[in-house]
Enzyme design. Structure first.
Site, mmCIF file in Angstrom:
data_model
loop_
_atom_site.group_PDB
_atom_site.id
_atom_site.type_symbol
_atom_site.label_atom_id
_atom_site.label_comp_id
_atom_site.label_asym_id
_atom_site.label_seq_id
_atom_site.Cartn_x
_atom_site.Cartn_y
_atom_site.Cartn_z
ATOM 1 N N ASN A 9 40.122 34.177 38.775
ATOM 2 C CA ASN A 9 40.135 35.843 38.079
ATOM 3 C C ASN A 9 41.309 36.428 38.447
ATOM 4 O O ASN A 9 41.194 36.935 40.493
ATOM 5 C CB ASN A 9 39.007 36.118 38.566
ATOM 6 C CG ASN A 9 38.865 37.908 38.631
ATOM 7 O OD1 ASN A 9 39.793 38.333 37.738
ATOM 8 N ND2 ASN A 9 37.827 38.735 39.512
ATOM 9 N N LYS A 11 42.320 39.196 38.811
ATOM 10 C CA LYS A 11 41.935 40.734 38.920
ATOM 11 C C LYS A 11 43.650 41.695 38.465
ATOM 12 O O LYS A 11 44.119 41.085 37.502
ATOM 13 C CB LYS A 11 41.714 40.667 40.805
ATOM 14 C CG LYS A 11 40.640 40.221 40.770
ATOM 15 C CD LYS A 11 40.390 40.178 42.009
ATOM 16 C CE LYS A 11 38.446 39.612 42.575
ATOM 17 N NZ LYS A 11 38.099 40.058 43.765
ATOM 18 N N HIS A 90 32.074 42.148 36.559
ATOM 19 C CA HIS A 90 32.229 41.368 37.624
ATOM 20 C C HIS A 90 31.861 43.343 39.160
ATOM 21 O O HIS A 90 31.909 44.300 38.354
ATOM 22 C CB HIS A 90 34.210 41.979 37.981
ATOM 23 C CG HIS A 90 34.710 41.412 39.497
ATOM 24 N ND1 HIS A 90 35.007 42.208 40.315
ATOM 25 C CD2 HIS A 90 34.598 39.770 39.299
ATOM 26 C CE1 HIS A 90 34.601 41.152 41.498
ATOM 27 N NE2 HIS A 90 34.594 39.860 40.800
ATOM 28 N N GLU A 92 33.195 44.700 41.125
ATOM 29 C CA GLU A 92 34.300 45.613 41.088
ATOM 30 C C GLU A 92 34.335 46.609 39.367
ATOM 31 O O GLU A 92 34.730 47.369 39.834
ATOM 32 C CB GLU A 92 35.904 45.155 41.038
ATOM 33 C CG GLU A 92 36.588 44.320 42.511
ATOM 34 C CD GLU A 92 36.256 42.929 42.946
ATOM 35 O OE1 GLU A 92 38.193 42.464 42.015
ATOM 36 O OE2 GLU A 92 37.027 42.442 43.403
ATOM 37 N N GLU A 160 27.651 36.159 42.406
ATOM 38 C CA GLU A 160 29.712 36.823 43.303
ATOM 39 C C GLU A 160 28.381 38.161 44.267
ATOM 40 O O GLU A 160 28.535 39.025 44.537
ATOM 41 C CB GLU A 160 30.771 37.457 42.778
ATOM 42 C CG GLU A 160 30.627 36.219 41.823
ATOM 43 C CD GLU A 160 32.316 36.536 41.607
ATOM 44 O OE1 GLU A 160 33.162 35.743 41.673
ATOM 45 O OE2 GLU A 160 32.185 37.767 41.153
ATOM 46 N N GLY A 166 36.736 38.737 48.730
ATOM 47 C CA GLY A 166 37.564 38.705 48.867
ATOM 48 C C GLY A 166 37.389 38.869 51.061
ATOM 49 O O GLY A 166 38.264 39.378 51.356
ATOM 50 N N SER A 204 35.118 33.592 48.174
ATOM 51 C CA SER A 204 35.737 33.389 49.473
ATOM 52 C C SER A 204 36.280 31.680 49.108
ATOM 53 O O SER A 204 35.615 31.022 49.595
ATOM 54 C CB SER A 204 35.353 34.263 50.254
ATOM 55 O OG SER A 204 35.773 35.325 50.606
HETATM 56 P P1 PGA Z 1 37.831 35.784 46.400
HETATM 57 O O1 PGA Z 1 36.842 36.178 44.494
HETATM 58 O O2 PGA Z 1 37.678 34.237 45.642
HETATM 59 O O3 PGA Z 1 39.117 36.395 46.200
HETATM 60 O O4 PGA Z 1 37.037 36.467 47.118
HETATM 61 C C1 PGA Z 1 35.827 36.403 43.610
HETATM 62 C C2 PGA Z 1 35.559 37.103 42.645
HETATM 63 O O5 PGA Z 1 36.153 38.132 42.883
HETATM 64 O O6 PGA Z 1 35.390 36.902 41.325
#
Ligand code: PGA
Length: 244
Positions: A9, A11, A90, A92, A160, A166, A204
């Site tokens: 992803n 983003k 997601h 976010e 997640e 992140g 992560s």
């Molecule tokens: P990350 O994000 O691997 O940067 O922690 C995962 C995600 O939001 O799908």
């Protein structure tokens, strides 16, 4: 057997020059895992042209097929641009755009209509984890975000934990195992194909921790943010999934 899927992803990252990373991934061969990259919507058409056997996905879709929804993208538009997948729900999107489980279910159903596979995201906040409410939250998000027609072909689940996205913080393998076994049980009870639905872990995931995460029962792959931006990092994660 569930599908094995390594999904990246990007983003809100990625300009035309970054498609060079995708081209590197497209040069891979013999992967047992399905590899998916979800670039920003602006790059989907160009990404498809360079993707080879890598599948391309969107990061969100609207629940409607067309209409007065400025700035939104429909599942049919993603499909026509060459996408095979779309991420729905997601954290976010849930946080930045106030998406509820019902919204996510509507988007997931919309994704299926033109034949996209939905990667449906769920996961608890740090406060919920520390309050001992992880399984309760995951259970209700899973129930509320998945329409009745979910199958292993049209749906992939990504667990997640919000606090792991992140941050470089990852739940223990026992914690991941507990949630994934719980999701498997709930999905098997509700859906005919629930035992085969792919369950991804996200938050992560890096080349250095991927192998141990993929060794956890009912972890069938990963949804990767930061480490999907560079083909060298994501390639290491794909290698680990191939070997799992
Ligand atoms: P990350 O994000 O691997 O940067 O922690 C995962 C995600 O939001 O799908």
């Amino acid at each position: 057997m569930a599908r094995k899927i390594a999904a990246g992803n990007w983003k809100m990252n990625g300009l035309g020059a970054d498609l060079a990373e995708l081209e590197t991934l497209a040069g891979r061969s013999g992967d047992a895992a399905e590899v998916v990259i979800c670039p920003p919507a602006t790059l989907i058409s160009r990404a498809v042209a360079k993707a080879g056997s890598v599948a391309i996905g969107g990061q969100d879709c609207h629940a409607a097929e067309t209409g007065a929804h400025t700035g939104d993208v429909s599942a049919l538009m993603l499909k026509e641009a060459g996408a095979g997948f779309v991420i729905t729900g997601h954290s976010e999107r849930r946080a930045d755009h106030g998406e509820s489980d019902a919204d996510v279910a509507a988007k997931t159903e919309a994704a299926w209509a033109p034949g996209l596979t939905a990667i449906v995201c769920i996961g608890e906040s740090l406060e919920e984890r520390e309050g001992g409410r992880t399984l309760e939250v995951v259970g209700s998000q899973l129930a509320g975000s998945l329409p009745a027609g979910a199958t292993p072909q049209n749906t992939v689940i990504a667990y997640e934990p919000i606090w792991a996205i992140g941050t470089g913080k990852v739940p223990s393998l026992e914690e991941i195992a507990e949630v994934h076994a719980f999701m498997r049980e709930k999905l098997s009870a509700r859906f005919e194909g629930g035992a085969e639905m792919a369950l991804l872990y996200g938050g992560s995931v890096k080349p250095g921790n991927a192998a141990e995460i993929f060794g956890v029962p009912h972890v069938n792959g990963a949804l990767v943010g930061g480490a999907s931006l560079k083909a060298s990092d994501f390639g290491g994660i794909i290698d680990a999934l191939n070997a799992a």
